[in-house]
Write a protein that holds these residues in place. Structure first.
Motif, mmCIF file in Angstrom:
data_model
loop_
_atom_site.group_PDB
_atom_site.id
_atom_site.type_symbol
_atom_site.label_atom_id
_atom_site.label_comp_id
_atom_site.label_asym_id
_atom_site.label_seq_id
_atom_site.Cartn_x
_atom_site.Cartn_y
_atom_site.Cartn_z
ATOM 1 N N THR A 1 0.750 -1.292 0.063
ATOM 2 C CA THR A 1 0.093 -0.222 0.087
ATOM 3 C C THR A 1 1.097 1.185 -0.087
ATOM 4 O OG1 THR A 1 -0.021 0.284 2.436
ATOM 5 C CG2 THR A 1 -1.732 -1.174 1.341
ATOM 6 N N ASP A 2 0.239 2.459 -0.236
ATOM 7 C CA ASP A 2 1.030 3.783 -0.126
ATOM 8 C C ASP A 2 1.588 4.014 1.283
ATOM 9 O OD1 ASP A 2 0.250 4.177 -2.730
ATOM 10 O OD2 ASP A 2 -1.489 5.591 -2.163
ATOM 11 N N ARG A 3 0.913 3.540 2.377
ATOM 12 C CA ARG A 3 1.707 3.787 3.599
ATOM 13 C C ARG A 3 2.951 2.732 3.635
ATOM 14 N NH1 ARG A 3 -1.387 2.540 9.374
ATOM 15 N NH2 ARG A 3 0.428 3.612 10.666
ATOM 16 N N VAL A 4 2.628 1.502 3.146
ATOM 17 C CA VAL A 4 4.037 0.736 3.187
ATOM 18 C C VAL A 4 4.983 1.188 2.592
ATOM 19 C CG1 VAL A 4 4.791 -1.618 2.803
ATOM 20 C CG2 VAL A 4 2.615 -1.359 3.923
ATOM 21 N N LEU B 1 13.731 -4.320 1.978
ATOM 22 C CA LEU B 1 12.569 -4.239 2.328
ATOM 23 C C LEU B 1 11.377 -4.485 1.583
ATOM 24 C CD1 LEU B 1 13.178 -0.847 4.381
ATOM 25 C CD2 LEU B 1 13.027 -2.966 5.518
ATOM 26 N N LEU B 2 11.549 -3.867 0.401
ATOM 27 C CA LEU B 2 10.412 -4.252 -0.662
ATOM 28 C C LEU B 2 10.438 -5.746 -0.917
ATOM 29 C CD1 LEU B 2 8.475 -3.423 -2.777
ATOM 30 C CD2 LEU B 2 10.599 -3.156 -4.560
ATOM 31 N N GLU B 3 11.567 -6.534 -1.067
ATOM 32 C CA GLU B 3 11.633 -8.045 -1.081
ATOM 33 C C GLU B 3 10.900 -8.528 0.125
ATOM 34 O OE1 GLU B 3 14.586 -11.553 -2.400
ATOM 35 O OE2 GLU B 3 15.463 -9.562 -1.630
ATOM 36 N N LEU B 4 10.995 -7.971 1.146
ATOM 37 C CA LEU B 4 10.303 -8.781 2.357
ATOM 38 C C LEU B 4 8.709 -8.330 2.394
ATOM 39 C CD1 LEU B 4 12.637 -7.397 5.547
ATOM 40 C CD2 LEU B 4 12.361 -9.840 4.256
ATOM 41 N N ARG C 1 -1.980 -9.759 4.779
ATOM 42 C CA ARG C 1 -1.200 -9.511 5.893
ATOM 43 C C ARG C 1 -1.758 -8.209 6.546
ATOM 44 N NH1 ARG C 1 4.980 -10.279 7.415
ATOM 45 N NH2 ARG C 1 4.962 -10.154 9.696
ATOM 46 N N ASP C 2 -1.750 -8.072 7.928
ATOM 47 C CA ASP C 2 -2.212 -6.878 8.358
ATOM 48 C C ASP C 2 -1.452 -5.817 8.078
ATOM 49 O OD1 ASP C 2 -4.106 -5.319 10.239
ATOM 50 O OD2 ASP C 2 -2.176 -5.412 11.374
ATOM 51 N N GLU C 3 -1.706 -4.490 7.769
ATOM 52 C CA GLU C 3 -0.697 -3.575 7.502
ATOM 53 C C GLU C 3 -0.151 -3.135 8.460
ATOM 54 O OE1 GLU C 3 -1.416 0.288 4.563
ATOM 55 O OE2 GLU C 3 -2.100 0.505 6.571
ATOM 56 N N SER D 1 7.064 -5.220 11.306
ATOM 57 C CA SER D 1 8.199 -5.950 10.968
ATOM 58 C C SER D 1 9.404 -5.291 9.937
ATOM 59 C CB SER D 1 7.615 -7.152 10.129
ATOM 60 O OG SER D 1 6.669 -7.764 10.885
ATOM 61 N N LEU D 2 8.880 -4.403 9.446
ATOM 62 C CA LEU D 2 9.809 -3.713 8.628
ATOM 63 C C LEU D 2 10.749 -2.763 9.333
ATOM 64 C CD1 LEU D 2 7.440 -2.539 5.483
ATOM 65 C CD2 LEU D 2 9.392 -4.308 5.444
#
Length: 580
Positions: free
Chosen positions: A330-333, A351-354, A362-364, A370-371
């Motif tokens: 999402t934009d927030r991620v 981080l993108l790969e994760l 999965r819950d945002e 986790s990030l």
């Protein structure tokens, strides 16, 4: 002609074609049934060793596109389990045909998505933009030897590879962390031979060039100077401190800046587009599509990023909404990835790969947590940021900006800076900047240093904050600091200038007879001031320590004063205007 049994697929192959059969991945040169075989009839075919019998998920990675490389061929061992032997013949041939290059599949996303041309390179517009010096050198066909200086993840290695490709030169890569002078000499000899026989130049890319000692750096000098090789060194350290002057004089230093948030966002968008291009539009197996749409977890996390994603047709990628087919992106991620990467493209892609390997539903909030936990603060206690932050703290105290000083104190302590290092700098600041204006500043700084030694972290952060706040608000005076600097200049001008006779020490009768201490007026013996010759004759008229309120050597900048009144003083006039 007799046939043999292939040790991989166990199919009969003519003896003269066995090598071609193996090279093709067991897809061609299969002998027709009924051909005589050189293998005894009663002998069971030997199967593959159990080390090669691991099962591979049938969902092939969409990103792992690369040449097929057959695995090593070994014989089975007596300790192999019967279960592995029974599974091997039925699955080996089918699985082998879809197996990509092991090296390709093991690469992280950041390595697989490296730009292949300068048009795909993001950031560093001052270097690769139109009309830049580097582009002018590329157009002329001569770039010489370069030192690329910049923070991690700003594109040093990628830029070096693109430059070598653009110049059509042989590229040899070494890392100063593992290579030695022997490896460098071998590259030099190869470069000389290539240049002599083919006329093609060689570029040696040396990563972490600052790891080489000064003696090791000298090995480059003759070859660079004679043009036998072009070196591109990459470093995260200041070349002025870590590279020899002789090497710097033969190279051009190009400064790469930390990537901006817009650059990181563009890199993420481009990466998702390239990943989405490889997502298959059609699903050959119905159960695979159902599993993907349901968001089930993949069997292994080491396979393709797309295996845990819904296998839809590629949709346009945009930062205005969720990245399809990756609903969890999402934009927030994306904004969190941009913020957490702090200008490091490699961190951003990791981080993108994760995110891409996580489940679409999965819950945002959990994903963002986790990030954040997967990123550590970037701070080198012996690197340039170490000195930059302590300099920012000192200058904030000098400027009386307590909020900024507290921020830099917190920045250093939260990333693990030694509190004693900060406390020692505060002791220096107390004398250098507060000095004679507040006699309590130096004792307080020494008390803070002692508190750090006795208490330690995390409690001593309170003592440091106390000292930083006091020094920031204390009146400032550099009279003592500036007086010493002026006196030091005078002392260095003539180190052999004699001490005046009146102020010399006269512990013996012989010294008194020679005139030592003659004419000295002992000040406590008088009810009034007296004169003595304290300075050498050449400096008697000099004033090293200025009088209180003496502003004769201070500047007046009306523009900077107006700016301070508007930004820091709420638009009010400085109260010292009238007296000044």
């Amino acid at each position: 002609m007799p046939s043999v049994s292939c040790p991989i697929c166990l199919q009969p192959v003519l003896e003269e074609n066995i090598n071609k059969h193996l090279d093709s991945g067991c897809s061609i040169h299969v002998a027709p049934q009924g051909e005589p075989s050189s293998q005894p009839k009663n002998t069971a075919p030997k199967k593959l060793a159990p080390i090669f019998s691991k099962t591979r998920d049938k969902h092939a990675s969409a990103l792992d596109d690369g040449p097929l490389v057959p695995p090593s061929i070994t014989q089975d061992t007596p300790t192999s389990s019967k279960k592995r032997k029974s599974e091997l013949p039925s699955q080996l041939s089918k699985r082998f045909k879809g197996t990509p290059s092991n090296f390709k599949s093991a690469m992280p996303l950041a390595e697989r998505l490296r730009p292949q041309c300068l048009d795909e390179f993001f950031g560093q517009k001052h270097l690769i933009g139109p009309g830049s010096i580097l582009m002018s050198m590329l157009d002329s066909g001569i770039i010489g030897s370069l030192v690329l200086w910049g923070p991690p993840g700003c594109g040093k290695t990628t830029l070096a590879r693109l430059l070598a490709r653009h110049m059509d030169c042989n590229l040899r890569e070494l890392s100063a962390t593992s290579a030695g002078t022997g490896d460098v000499r071998a590259v030099f000899e190869e470069a000389k031979a290539t240049l002599s026989f083919t006329g093609r130049k060689t570029i040696l890319f040396l990563d972490e060039v600052h790891r080489f000692s000064k003696a090791q750096q000298d090995i480059f000098l003759p070859c660079i100077e004679q043009g036998q090789i072009q070196m591109i060194g990459a470093t995260t350290e200041n070349p002025s401190f870590r590279l020899t002057g002789a090497l710097l004089s033969r190279c051009r230093v190009l400064v790469l800046e930390r990537l901006t948030d817009d650059d990181i966002r563009s890199i993420i968008t481009s990466a998702v587009e390239r990943v989405s291009e490889s997502v298959p539009r059609e699903q050959p197996e119905p159960e695979r599509a159902v599993s993907s749409l349901a968001g089930t977890e993949p069997v292994t996390l080491q396979n393709s990023l797309s295996r845990s994603q819904p296998q839809f047709s590629r949709a346009p990628v945009s930062c205005d909404g969720p990245f399809l087919p990756y609903a969890q992106l999402t934009d927030r991620v994306v904004s969190s990835i941009v913020s957490l990467s702090t200008g490091d493209a490699r961190t951003a892609l990791s981080l993108l790969e994760l995110v891409l390997v996580s489940k679409p539903d999965r819950d945002e909030h959990t994903l963002l947590a986790s990030l954040r936990q997967s990123v550590s603060a970037s701070y080198d206690r012996v690197g340039e940021s170490h000195y930059d932050m302590i300099s920012a703290l000192h200058k904030s105290i000098r400027g009386g900006h307590g909020s900024a000083a507290m921020y830099w104190l917190a920045r250093m302590l939260t990333v693990g800076e030694d509190p004693l290092y900060i406390a020692r700098r505060l002791v220096v600041c107390a004398s250098e900047d507060i000095g004679l204006a507040d006699a309590h500043a130096l004792p307080l700084a020494m008390a803070a240093l002692q508190a750090c030694q006795v208490i330690g972290m995390p409690e001593c952060r309170i003592n440091l904050a106390h000292c930083v706040g006091y020094l920031s608000e204390a009146p400032k005076c550099t009279r003592a600091y500036e007086a010493y600097n002026r006196a030091e200049v005078a002392a260095k001008s003539d180190p052999a200038m004699p001490v005046p006779m009146a102020v010399r020490n006269a512990p013996t009768a012989l010294m008194k007879e020679l005139g030592y201490a003659e004419g000295y007026n002992y000040n406590p013996n008088f009810r009034h001031p007296v004169c003595n010759e304290y300075l050498p004759a050449a400096f008697r008229s000099d004033k090293f320590l200025k009088e209180v309120g003496d502003l004769s050597d201070k500047d007046w900048n009306e523009q900077e004063l107006l700016r301070w009144e508007q930004e820091e003083n709420g638009g009010r006039l400085w109260e010292g205007r009238l007296s000044a």
